[in-house]
Structures are given as structure tokens and as C-alpha cells.
Design an enzyme around this catalytic site. Structure first.
Site, PDB file in Angstrom:
ATOM      1  N   ASP A  26      39.402   4.821 -85.104  1.00 13.36           N
ATOM      2  CA  ASP A  26      38.219   4.487 -85.542  1.00 13.36           C
ATOM      3  C   ASP A  26      37.456   5.987 -85.266  1.00 13.36           C
ATOM      4  O   ASP A  26      36.812   6.172 -84.346  1.00 13.36           O
ATOM      5  CB  ASP A  26      37.446   3.609 -84.625  1.00 13.36           C
ATOM      6  N   TYR A  67      28.977  -5.235 -85.576  1.00 17.39           N
ATOM      7  CA  TYR A  67      27.874  -4.302 -86.326  1.00 17.39           C
ATOM      8  C   TYR A  67      26.659  -5.677 -86.162  1.00 17.39           C
ATOM      9  O   TYR A  67      27.040  -6.496 -86.139  1.00 17.39           O
ATOM     10  CB  TYR A  67      28.079  -3.832 -87.585  1.00 17.39           C
ATOM     11  N   SER A  74      33.511   5.581 -84.367  1.00 16.74           N
ATOM     12  CA  SER A  74      33.358   5.245 -82.896  1.00 16.74           C
ATOM     13  C   SER A  74      33.270   6.673 -82.119  1.00 16.74           C
ATOM     14  O   SER A  74      32.688   7.072 -81.001  1.00 16.74           O
ATOM     15  CB  SER A  74      34.157   4.180 -82.451  1.00 16.74           C
ATOM     16  N   ARG A 120      37.214  -2.608 -87.781  1.00 19.11           N
ATOM     17  CA  ARG A 120      36.771  -2.730 -86.578  1.00 19.11           C
ATOM     18  C   ARG A 120      37.491  -3.720 -85.802  1.00 19.11           C
ATOM     19  O   ARG A 120      37.034  -4.896 -85.497  1.00 19.11           O
ATOM     20  CB  ARG A 120      35.315  -3.027 -86.332  1.00 19.11           C
ATOM     21  N   GLN A 146      41.117   0.326 -82.805  1.00 15.80           N
ATOM     22  CA  GLN A 146      40.263   1.325 -82.194  1.00 15.80           C
ATOM     23  C   GLN A 146      40.828   2.856 -81.762  1.00 15.80           C
ATOM     24  O   GLN A 146      39.905   3.878 -82.040  1.00 15.80           O
ATOM     25  CB  GLN A 146      40.032   0.816 -80.584  1.00 15.80           C
TER      26      GLN A 146
END
Length: 374
Positions: free
Chosen positions: A128, A226, A131, A120, A125
Site C-alpha cells: 500500500d 476511508y 499508506s 485496502r 498492506q
């Protein structure tokens, strides 16, 4: 190099790559094989893959001859054993939660990447998948709730009188929670949101929702965005605050999860039993223990008129765009490991290392090494 795209199990409608990705892969000098019928449920027929330059083959041929085998859901140990010894498996293998499969890959000298392990970080990104799928899940969760709720989401001024807007409570303001907030607001609901991370407050407010504040939360900047485990004192204060808001809500959508651990309990049984008849709870964490005390994975139950939906693979209900997003994540990752049409695994790259379950039987990801040594 041959890259093989697998057909997913019967209950999975997504596919790792849509035909549009095939053309990109070919520009990298990669030969693309697609298992017959792989994209059917995502509305991508074999003929479209062929017109994009892919070859349609049987599952047996793909598994036994492809150099890089890509899917979404894990495959069986028997199928892994049929792969070439030096072939690489890639998918969302749930490596931390499926120790049997992880141990099998290691014990049989296999190489595999599990995409839910993508770090993360800002640089990662675009790769991911969690996500991306959380965006789909948050959106679909609100639509599911709106369909089940026996009243409107928006406010109406009608000749028959005024209809007040539905009150929606979102628990967890990560990617799924923020998408749920945005979607519920678009539908005209009054939205409240809770998250233990104070950093989420600004994002919640920017989407027009009201933030439910519970003071005293423990935060960890190294947790990758998180939530982290909290003290018993804080958890009780949290449950009491959520209880007060939940009994007034028409809809609750829970999204809170902690990697590698059971989902935190946010909605207690006493809360459910005090909610309004007709209220709906969508528990997106049902498969990892549930944020609601009474939710059950992949089941809808009724408690005194309150419906609790234990959601499983909600992203699969939007296969076209979910597959498109998945494929883009995969392509961005493959740029790191494919050079001039061949696999080139650079384990000095933190993203490659973090995502690799094992290489030729040796555990690579720090998270995998940690669970193997504990």
C-alpha cells in the site's frame, strides 16, 4: 525480462527503487535498467546502482526496450506510445482522477498497473503505497507547522516564566493523521483529533490525543478504512464542533479525503477568520479540493495572520526513506506478478486484478470498469 526504473520529473525527488532493491530483483532473474540520474535527488548516484548490478541507460532506450517500466509519477502519452506493444507500465498513475491518461492506455491496447488502486485489505498492506507515503506526509506536516508557528510546541518552565504547550487539532485519523498525532505529541503539543469513523477513536486515545466526538456519523465497513459521505445534518453538526475547537487551536492539520470525490470541507471561512493570529493550517487535501475553504494547492496564503499551507507532494521532501518505503511496497507487489524472471499476471488474485488499470487495452480493476461504464 528487463525491468526499467524511470527518472521522475523535475519536481519529484523520490525514485521507485533504491540500489538496495536491485540486488533483490536480480535474485529473481530480472535484468535491471536504470535511467541515468534516476536516483540523484534521493542521494543514490548512478555508480551505486551500477555497483548493485544495474545498467545505466538513456530514457529513450529504457522506454523502447524494457518489458516492465516502473516509476512514480505518470508519464506522457507520447512516451507511452514509444514503449514496446507488450510492455507493462507501473506507477502511481492516479487512474481514477486522470481519465485522459486512463482512456489513452485503454484505447491504445496498453497494459498498466496504478499502485494507488492496491486494495485496502490486510493481505495488501505491505504493498500500500498510499499508506506508506501518508506516514511520511503526516510526519512532515507537523514539522512544517512547527517551523511556521511563532511559538513553541512543548511546555517550558523557565526563569522568564511558563510557556504553555501549543494546541494542535488533527482532522482525519487515518495513516497521515495518526502519524501527525504521534509526531505532535513527541514535540510536546496538546493534541486533539477528529474523525467520522468511531473505529479511529481508540487509536487516537492510544497515542495520547483527545478525541473530538460528533455523534451521528454514517459508517461503511466496505469503504476500506476511508471515510464515507455524510448527511447534511451531520455535516453541519460536524462543522460547528470543529469550529469550536479550531478557533482555540494554534495548529490545524487536515488529512480527510474520500477516494474518487472532492475532499470534504471541514474548516469553513468563518472559522479561519476567527482563529488566532499566528495560527497555522496545513491542508494535506489541498490537491483534491481542500479540507479548508480558503486553501490553494501548492500555495501559502495569509488570512488576518493565519497562514494556510496547501500542501502538494510533501512526501518528496523526504526522498531517501520515502523511496525506500516505496520500493519495498513495489517489491512486495512484484512478488505476485514475477515468476522465474518473467511476468506472470494472475488475474484470479484480487490484488493483481484490483491494481491493474488495463491489460492489452481491456479494463481490469473493478473501480476502472465502474467509471468506464457510468
Amino acid at each position: 525480462m528487463i525491468l526499467g526504473i524511470l527518472k521522475e520529473p523535475q519536481d519529484e525527488s523520490r525514485v521507485a527503487f533504491l540500489p538496495e532493491a536491485v540486488k533483490t530483483l536480480q535474485t529473481w532473474n530480472v535484468t535491471v535498467w536504470v535511467e541515468k540520474g534516476a536516483g540523484t535527488k534521493a542521494y543514490a548516484a548512478d555508480e551505486i546502482y551500477q555497483s548493485s548490478g544495474a545498467e545505466i541507460v538513456s530514457r529513450k532506450e529504457l522506454l523502447s526496450k524494457a518489458d516492465l517500466i516502473i516509476g512514480i509519477q505518470p508519464i506522457s502519452e507520447e512516451e507511452i506510445s514509444s514503449m514496446k506493444p507488450d510492455a507493462v507500465l507501473m506507477g502511481q498513475l492516479n487512474a481514477l482522477f486522470n481519465p485522459k491518461l486512463t482512456n489513452y492506455l485503454i484505447d491504445n491496447n496498453r497494459s498498466a498497473f496504478s499502485m494507488e488502486l492496491v486494495p485496502r485489505t490486510t493481505r495488501a498492506q505491505a504493498m500500500d503505497v498510499l499508506s506508506s507515503m501518508a506516514t511520511v506526509t503526516g510526519y512532515k506536516a507537523v514539522l512544517m507547522a512547527a517551523d511556521l508557528l511563532p511559538r513553541f510546541f512543548p511546555m517550558f518552565m523557565t526563569a522568564a516564566g511558563s510557556i504553555t504547550p501549543a494546541r494542535v487539532l488533527i482532522l482525519g485519523a487515518g495513516v497521515a493523521g495518526l502519524q501527525a498525532i504521534a509526531t505532535a505529541k513527541r514535540l510536546g503539543a496538546t493534541v486533539f483529533a477528529f474523525d467520522v469513523r468511531q473505529a479511529a477513536k481508540e487509536e487516537v486515545l492510544s497515542l495520547g490525543a483527545k478525541f473530538v466526538d460528533v455523534e451521528g456519523a454514517k459508517e461503511d465497513k466496505g469503504a476500506g478504512g476511508y471515510a464515507v459521505e455524510q448527511t447534511e445534518e451531520y455535516l453541519q453538526k460536524q462543522k460547528d464542533t470543529i469550529h469550536e475547537h479550531a478557533i482555540k487551536a494554534d495548529v490545524i492539520i487536515t488529512t480527510a479525503q474520500i477516494p474518487g470525490r472532492k475532499a470534504p470541507l471541514l474548516v469553513e471561512e468563518r472559522t479561519v477568520r476567527n482563529m488566532k493570529p499566528g495560527a497555522v493550517i496545513i491542508d494535506l487535501a489541498a490537491s483534491s479540493g481542500g479540507n479548508c475553504a480558503l486553501s490553494e494547492p501548492d500555495k501559502t496564503i495569509d488570512i488576518n495572520g493565519v497562514r494556510i499551507v496547501g500542501v502538494g507532494n510533501l512526501a518528496a521532501q523526504m526522498p531517501q526513506d520515502a523511496s525506500k518505503m516505496y520500493g519495498k511496497n513495489y517489491l512486495n507487489f512484484l512478488k505476485l506478478i514475477i515468476k522465474e524472471g518473467e511476468l506472470n499476471l494472475n488475474f484470479e488474485d484480487d490484488i493483481v486484478t484490483g491494481t491493474c488499470v488495463c491489460h492489452k487495452g481491456k479494463p481490469v480493476s473493478p473501480r476502472i470498469i465502474q467509471i468506464k461504464t457510468n
